[in-house]
Design an enzyme around this catalytic site. Structure first.
Site, PDB file in Angstrom:
ATOM      1  CE  LYS A  52       4.442  -2.376  -2.409  1.00  0.00           C
ATOM      2  NZ  LYS A  52       3.549  -3.165  -1.543  1.00  0.00           N
ATOM      3  CD  GLN A  96       3.961  -6.284   0.597  1.00  0.00           C
ATOM      4  OE1 GLN A  96       4.261  -5.123   0.380  1.00  0.00           O
ATOM      5  NE2 GLN A  96       3.205  -6.983  -0.243  1.00  0.00           N
ATOM      6  CG  ASP A 119      -1.134  -0.730   0.663  1.00  0.00           C
ATOM      7  OD1 ASP A 119      -0.716  -0.465  -0.488  1.00  0.00           O
ATOM      8  OD2 ASP A 119      -0.632  -1.602   1.389  1.00  0.00           O
TER       9      ASP A 119
END
Ligand code: NAD
Length: 301
Positions: A52, A96, A119
């Protein structure tokens, strides 16, 4: 049969984002900034976060990686989230997953400002997604929509069967494919581990989306002739012929299913590469939202 090339589409969209960033820079504006929070040193999480951050650099975004020891307290992590919420330099951030067991992941998720939740996991974004309102769509489902759109695959009136109902892939996919928009307007069947006759359900699919995490689970006798098959699964399996000692397998028995499909995504090279690209798109959208511009992205929902 046409192969859906996630590598090509991903590169194409990242190139489009990079051009947009160049234009921002040329007009003297700051660039979008994504932050990633990584707790502990889980190997897979390290790899995902590294990719990412690398992709941010590639398209010209700023990025920050905030690393914390696995024994960080829940309270301390909540403070990290609060600081990111309040930091005017950050347009969007991700925490994460998975998090260590002593931390309630839902509590962390709920603490993220929905406007920075690139997200798309916060209930505010999930609710908006259900109501077909502008929101951040979770990256993997968003990446699948982008593939369908770029290949101009017809979806209206089709029967879409989704295997798997996780919060990050299967469930949002069933919602998205049923919405009154494109891609969407499908008649959707959600299937899962308690589904009675999965083969019969799968055989009804014009569009079959496999997201269960069981390598080569979908075999040719589960696929209707001419179906579109989207394989989300990524599992490492031992392969002594490879230098790394493992191979990546999808949820679909590719060679066997291939001749029956109209379109199919390979693993690797299909959906997997689109997830980061979709995250970049969400970050760019977060940036524009925060800048209060009415500028349109090249692809909107
Ligand atoms: P998960 O384990 O959270 O959910 C799996 C789902 O599959 C569950 O809802 C379960 O009910 C269903 N399921 C399990 N066994 C089944 C069976 N025998 N029959 C029918 N349904 C069954 O998994 P997830 O996080 O949704 O991930 C699924 C797969 O997608 C994994 O291989 C994962 O690595 C991959 N994945 C890929 C990306 C990407 O491409 N970037 C992103 C996320 C997940």
């Amino acid at each position: 049969m046409q192969l859906i090339d996630g590598k090509f589409v991903s590169a194409q969209i990242q190139e489009e984002i990079a051009l947009e960033v160049d234009a921002l820079k040329a007009s003297g504006k700051r660039v979008p900034h994504l932050a990633a929070v990584l707790v502990g040193n889980d190997g897979a999480s390290e790899t995902y976060v590294a990719s990412k951050v690398k992709s941010c650099e590639k398209v010209g975004f700023s990025s920050s990686l905030l690393r914390f020891d696995a024994n960080i307290s829940e309270a301390a992590l909540l403070k990290v989230v609060q600081d990111l919420n309040e930091n005017p330099e950050i347009d969007g951030f991700i925490v994460q997953l998975p998090l260590p067991k002593h931390i309630d992941a839902n509590k962390i998720l709920l603490a993220i400002d929905p406007d920075k939740d690139v997200d798309g996991f916060h209930p505010a974004n999930v609710g908006k997604m259900v109501l077909n309102l502008p929101c951040f769509i979770p990256a993997t489902p968003y990446g699948i929509l982008l593939l369908i759109e770029r290949y101009k695959i017809e979806t209206a009136g089709k029967h879409c069967v989704v295997i798997g109902r996780s919060n990050i892939v299967g469930f949002p996919m069933t919602i998205l494919m049923g919405r009154n928009t494109y891609p969407g307007n499908c008649t959707v069947t959600m299937t899962h581990s308690k589904t009675k006759d999965l083969q019969a359900e799968a055989l009804r699919a014009d569009i079959l989306i496999a997201a269960l995490g069981r390598p080569e689970f979908v075999t040719a006798n589960m696929v209707k002739q001419g179906a579109v098959v989207i394989d989300v699964g990524i599992t490492r399996v031992v392969d002594t012929t490879k230098k790394s000692g493992f191979a990546l397998k999808g949820d679909v028995k590719f060679d066997e299913v291939l001749p029956k499909c109209s379109y199919i995504t390979p693993v690797p090279g299909g959906v997997g590469l689109m997830t980061v690209t979709a995250l970049l798109k969400n970050t760019l959208q977060a940036y524009y939202n925060r800048m209060g511009t009415t500028e349109k992205l090249f692809f909107e929902f």
